[in-house]
Write an enzyme that holds these catalytic residues in place. Structure first.
Site, PDB file in Angstrom:
ATOM      1  CD  GLU A  19      -1.026 -34.514 -96.476  1.00  0.00           C
ATOM      2  OE1 GLU A  19      -2.673 -34.401 -96.092  1.00  0.00           O
ATOM      3  OE2 GLU A  19      -0.993 -35.981 -95.717  1.00  0.00           O
ATOM      4  CD  GLU A  24       3.215 -39.050 -94.181  1.00  0.00           C
ATOM      5  OE1 GLU A  24       2.913 -38.480 -93.727  1.00  0.00           O
ATOM      6  OE2 GLU A  24       3.048 -40.737 -94.509  1.00  0.00           O
TER       7      GLU A  24
END
Length: 208
Positions: A19, A24
């Site tokens: 991933e 974020e």
């Protein structure tokens, strides 16, 4: 968040097939909270991470987690910012406004050696693959907005008001709506101040 997941999960379930978290961040301008260690976790903070490992319990993300923080009262909610990843057969690099924040270049031992997983006497899911495995397969891009939960807003965080829910209790989060919803200023500027705004998404192939 802006992140990438494998199209076919060639090496098994998460995180064996990888991933890539390009960015974020928390977007609430009223979220002036810190961790128990005093680290800011508000809109002046963004992070990038790679997730990889043999199974859920052995994830090497701590070796690839980085953060960028703005100073002087500036936040990532003030204007558009450029978040990017440069991904080749030899490395993965992440950038914030063209400043490199993450650079991962595994040697011939690949991400298995990089993550030091050999210490745990486990089978290497990438043993027959390239040194960039699991990041040597097709991924797709995700842009999402999440609310509530525990992973990015721990109960131990310190701020101007108590967290209006505890743990990962989804019903408690919803019951506390009247406490957290107004902090997003949903009725100001036609809701634009609370919006996740995206100017563009561009993808280039580095090699023919």
């Amino acid at each position: 968040a802006i992140w990438m997941m494998p199209t076919y999960a060639a090496y098994g379930g998460w995180p064996s097939s990888g991933e890539i978290d390009i960015m974020e961040s928390r977007g609430n301008s009223n979220l002036n909270y810190t961790t128990a260690d005093g680290e800011p976790i508000g809109v002046d903070h963004v992070g990038s991470t790679l997730h990889f490992g043999s199974n859920y319990f052995y994830n090497g993300f701590m070796k690839t987690t980085v953060a960028k923080r703005l100073k002087d009262g500036r936040t990532f909610a003030d204007d558009y910012h450029r978040y990017s990843v440069e991904w080749t057969e030899d490395y993965i690099k992440c950038f914030v406004d063209d400043e490199m924040t993450l650079n991962v270049e595994p040697d011939e031992g690949g991400f298995w050696k990089f993550g030091e997983f050999e210490k745990n006497n486990m089978v290497n899911p990438w043993r027959y693959a390239s040194k960039m495995a699991p990041f040597d397969q097709e991924f797709y891009i995700i842009l999402n907005l999440a609310v509530g939960g525990m992973n990015y807003f721990d109960d131990s965080n310190i701020g101007p008001r108590p967290k209006p829910w505890t743990g990962a209790d989804k019903t408690a989060f919803w019951r506390a709506k009247e406490e957290w919803y107004p902090t997003w200023n949903p009725f100001e500027n036609d809701g634009e101040d609370a919006a996740l705004k995206i100017n563009y998404v561009k993808v280039w192939k580095l090699k023919p």
